[in-house]
Design an enzyme around this catalytic site. Sequence first.
Site, PDB file in Angstrom:
ATOM      1  N   CYS A  23       0.619  -0.807   0.221  1.00  0.00           N
ATOM      2  CA  CYS A  23       0.041  -0.235   0.049  1.00  0.00           C
ATOM      3  C   CYS A  23       1.201   1.060   0.255  1.00  0.00           C
ATOM      4  O   CYS A  23       1.822   1.416   0.607  1.00  0.00           O
ATOM      5  CB  CYS A  23      -0.827   0.065   1.286  1.00  0.00           C
ATOM      6  SG  CYS A  23      -2.266  -1.439   0.833  1.00  0.00           S
ATOM      7  N   GLN A  24       0.357   2.062  -0.575  1.00  0.00           N
ATOM      8  CA  GLN A  24       0.927   3.518  -1.018  1.00  0.00           C
ATOM      9  C   GLN A  24       1.028   4.074   0.492  1.00  0.00           C
ATOM     10  O   GLN A  24       2.245   4.878   0.742  1.00  0.00           O
ATOM     11  CB  GLN A  24       0.683   4.271  -1.747  1.00  0.00           C
ATOM     12  CG  GLN A  24       1.687   5.839  -2.552  1.00  0.00           C
ATOM     13  CD  GLN A  24       0.899   6.518  -3.638  1.00  0.00           C
ATOM     14  OE1 GLN A  24      -0.100   6.234  -4.209  1.00  0.00           O
ATOM     15  NE2 GLN A  24       1.416   7.415  -4.143  1.00  0.00           N
TER      16      GLN A  24
END
Length: 141
Positions: free
Chosen positions: A51-52
Amino acid sequence: MEIKEIQEEIIDEFSMFDDWMQRYEYMIDLGKSLPLINEEFKTDDNIIKGCQSKVWVHAELEDNKLVFTADSDAIITKGIIAILIRAFSNQKPQDILDADTDFIDEIGLKEHLSPTRANGLVSMIKQLKLYAVAYQTQIED
C-alpha cells in the site's frame, strides 16, 4: 449476516450515487466509522505491504469468527479498508476464504482508483485472506 448479503448491501448503497465524487465522499464517511485498531497494534507487523499509504490491520478470533480492526493515514484508503472490513469482519475464516470479491468490481472501485491504490486494494484483500488462513488452521487443531 452472510458475506454475500453484506456485499449486496454495499453494492446497493453505492448504486444510489450518480457520480464518483459522491461515492468518494461516501467512502470517506465509511472510513470515519471504521472500527479503529488499538494503538498497541499499530506496528510494522500489522502494516499491509504493497500500500502506498500506511494501513494497519489487526485480526482476533472471537467465537470462531474473525474480527478485524484497522486504520490508515490516508482518508480514501481508510474508506477502502472500511468497506473490506464491513464485508469480512465477524465471519468464519473459511467463509472469508471462500468469498469472492466481485463486489469491488461491481461498485466500480478498482477502475476509479489510481494504479497504486488499486494495488493496495489487492494487498488489503490478500492480507485479510491470509489472516483467515492463519486462524482457520487454529480452529481445526
